[in-house]
Design a protein around this motif. Structure first.
Motif, PDB file in Angstrom:
ATOM      1  N   ARG A   1       0.727  -1.248   0.142  1.00 20.09           N
ATOM      2  CA  ARG A   1       0.077   0.070  -0.005  1.00 20.09           C
ATOM      3  C   ARG A   1       0.804   1.347  -0.060  1.00 20.09           C
ATOM      4  N   ASN A   2       2.210   1.214   0.559  1.00 25.84           N
ATOM      5  CA  ASN A   2       3.079   2.150   0.571  1.00 25.84           C
ATOM      6  C   ASN A   2       4.120   2.221  -0.524  1.00 25.84           C
TER       7      ASN A   2
ATOM      8  N   GLY B   1       2.758   0.204  -5.631  1.00 31.49           N
ATOM      9  CA  GLY B   1       1.312  -0.114  -4.831  1.00 31.49           C
ATOM     10  C   GLY B   1       0.593   0.991  -4.168  1.00 31.49           C
ATOM     11  N   GLN B   2       1.240   2.142  -3.854  1.00 32.08           N
ATOM     12  CA  GLN B   2       0.206   3.416  -3.550  1.00 32.08           C
ATOM     13  C   GLN B   2      -0.378   3.877  -4.585  1.00 32.08           C
TER      14      GLN B   2
ATOM     15  N   LEU C   1      -1.624   2.161  -7.168  1.00 29.61           N
ATOM     16  CA  LEU C   1      -2.767   1.296  -7.533  1.00 29.61           C
ATOM     17  C   LEU C   1      -3.654   1.289  -6.438  1.00 29.61           C
ATOM     18  N   ASP C   2      -3.307   1.631  -5.396  1.00 29.82           N
ATOM     19  CA  ASP C   2      -4.485   1.676  -4.096  1.00 29.82           C
ATOM     20  C   ASP C   2      -5.163   3.120  -4.290  1.00 29.82           C
ATOM     21  N   SER C   3      -4.550   4.238  -4.571  1.00 25.96           N
ATOM     22  CA  SER C   3      -5.297   5.411  -4.623  1.00 25.96           C
ATOM     23  C   SER C   3      -5.928   5.659  -5.827  1.00 25.96           C
TER      24      SER C   3
ATOM     25  N   GLY D   1      -7.967   1.523  -6.276  1.00 24.88           N
ATOM     26  CA  GLY D   1      -8.376   0.839  -5.134  1.00 24.88           C
ATOM     27  C   GLY D   1      -8.019  -0.799  -5.205  1.00 24.88           C
ATOM     28  N   ILE D   2      -6.917  -0.993  -5.666  1.00 25.47           N
ATOM     29  CA  ILE D   2      -6.256  -2.302  -5.723  1.00 25.47           C
ATOM     30  C   ILE D   2      -5.424  -2.624  -4.657  1.00 25.47           C
ATOM     31  N   THR D   3      -5.418  -3.670  -3.853  1.00 25.43           N
ATOM     32  CA  THR D   3      -4.646  -3.914  -2.838  1.00 25.43           C
ATOM     33  C   THR D   3      -4.116  -5.329  -3.199  1.00 25.43           C
TER      34      THR D   3
ATOM     35  N   THR E   1      -3.550 -10.970  -0.294  1.00 24.26           N
ATOM     36  CA  THR E   1      -4.685 -11.441  -1.153  1.00 24.26           C
ATOM     37  C   THR E   1      -4.121 -12.788  -1.965  1.00 24.26           C
TER      38      THR E   1
END
Length: 285
Positions: free
Chosen positions: A135-136, A140-141, A143-145, A148-150, A154
Motif C-alpha cells: 500500500r505504501n 502499490g500506493q 494502485l491503491d489510490s 483501489g487495488i490492494t 490476497t
C-alpha cells in the motif's frame, strides 16, 4: 576389401553413416577416495526422503488427505501455481525472445537481473514485493489510490509472489531453446512478406514448443513449492493465501502427522515433474 565392402557397411550407409556405439562407462577400478564421498552424498540426499516415507502415518493417511483444510490448501496451490505459470508464459516468453534474438545495450545486465530471483532468498523477494506493490510501495500506493487495488495478503498477491520466483526458470529454458533454434527460418519468413510477429507466431513458436513446455513445468513446480516470498508478501490466511507449503509449516507446529501427509503430496508432485522431464534432463545422449 574397401571400407564399403565390409559386412554391414551398406546398411550403415543407408542409415546415414556408420553407427556409433553407446559410450560405455568404465565400471571397473572405481577409486575408493571417490566412491566413499559419492555414496555418502547419495545417502545424504536419500535419507530424508526415506525418513519421510518411513515415518508417514499410512494408517491415518486417507483421513489426513481428505480433510477440508488439506483440499482447500491443495486447490489454492494448484490454482495459484497454474495462474502464475500462465502469467509467466505471457510475459516470460517475449522476454526470452528479446534476450535471445535482439542485441541492445545492457543485455547482459538485463539477463543477470532476470535470473536474480534464482539466487535471491525468497523472503528477500517477498520484502521487495512489499516495498514495490504494498500500500505504501513505489507502485502499490498508486494502485491503491487510483484504482483501489490492494495486492498484499490476497490470492492475487500469492500469484504475483509465485510468478516472481518461478518465471526465471521459464525464461532461461525458453532462451536456451531460442538460441539453439536456427534464426534463418524466421528470416526466410520475413523475406516472404510475413511480419516479425507473424514469423514468431507461425514459425518460431512451433520450433521452441518443447522448450516452452519444459520451462512451464519447471515454473509450475517452483510456484507450487514457493514458501518464503508467499508468506512475506501474501501472509498465511486459510482459504485465501494458505498454499500447501504454508499448510505444511503450520501443521508441523500443531499436528506433525498432518505435516507429513501434506509433505507426501508435494513429494508425489515433485516426482511426477521429474518423470515428465526425464527425456529432456535425465537421459544421456
Amino acid at each position: 576389401m574397401t571400407p564399403t565392402d565390409k559386412p554391414g557397411a551398406a546398411a550403415d550407409t543407408l542409415q546415414g553413416g556408420p553407427r556409433r556405439g553407446r559410450v560405455r562407462t568404465n565400471r571397473r577400478g572405481v577409486p575408493l577416495p571417490l566412491l566413499l564421498p559419492a555414496l555418502i552424498g547419495l545417502a545424504f540426499l536419500l535419507l530424508p526422503l526415506v525418513a519421510l516415507l518411513v515415518r508417514a502415518p499410512w494408517s491415518t493417511l486417507p483421513d489426513q488427505l481428505t480433510s477440508a483444510e488439506v483440499w482447500q490448501a491443495l486447490r489454492l496451490s494448484l490454482v495459484c501455481a497454474t495462474a502464475a505459470t500462465a502469467l509467466s508464459l505471457v510475459i516470460g516468453v517475449p522476454l526470452a525472445w528479446l534476450l535471445a534474438r535482439t542485441d541492445f545495450p545492457g543485455r547482459g545486465l538485463v539477463r543477470a537481473l532476470v535470473t536474480l530471483p534464482l539466487v535471491l532468498p525468497p523472503v528477500v523477494g517477498g520484502v521487495a514485493l512489499l516495498l514495490a506493490l504494498g500500500r505504501n510501495g513505489l507502485v502499490g500506493q498508486w494502485l491503491d489510490s487510483w484504482f483501489g487495488i490492494t495486492l498484499p495478503f490476497t490470492t492475487a498477491g500469492v500469484i504475483l509472489a509465485e510468478t516472481f520466483v518461478a518465471m526465471p526458470f521459464l525464461v532461461i529454458s525458453v532462451e536456451g531453446t531460442l538460441r539453439a533454434a536456427d534464426p534463418r527460418y524466421e528470416e526466410a519468413a520475413t523475406t516472404l512478406g510475413a511480419s516479425r510477429f507473424t514469423a514468431f507466431r507461425r514459425v518460431t513458436l512451433p520450433l521452441i514448443a518443447p522448450g516452452i513446455a519444459a520451462g512451464s513445468v519447471l515454473a509450475w513446480a517452483r510456484a507450487l513449492g514457493e514458501f518464503g516470498a508467499t508468506i512475506t508478501f501474501a501472509g498465511n490466511f486459510p482459504g485465501r493465501t494458505q498454499t500447501m507449503p504454508l499448510a505444511v509449516y503450520l501443521a508441523l507446529q500443531n499436528d506433525p502427522a498432518a505435516a507429513i501427509a501434506l509433505s507426501l503430496v508435494l513429494l508425489a508432485v515433485s516426482i511426477a515433474v521429474l518423470a515428465g522431464l526425464r527425456d529432456r534432463w535425465m537421459t544421456a545422449s
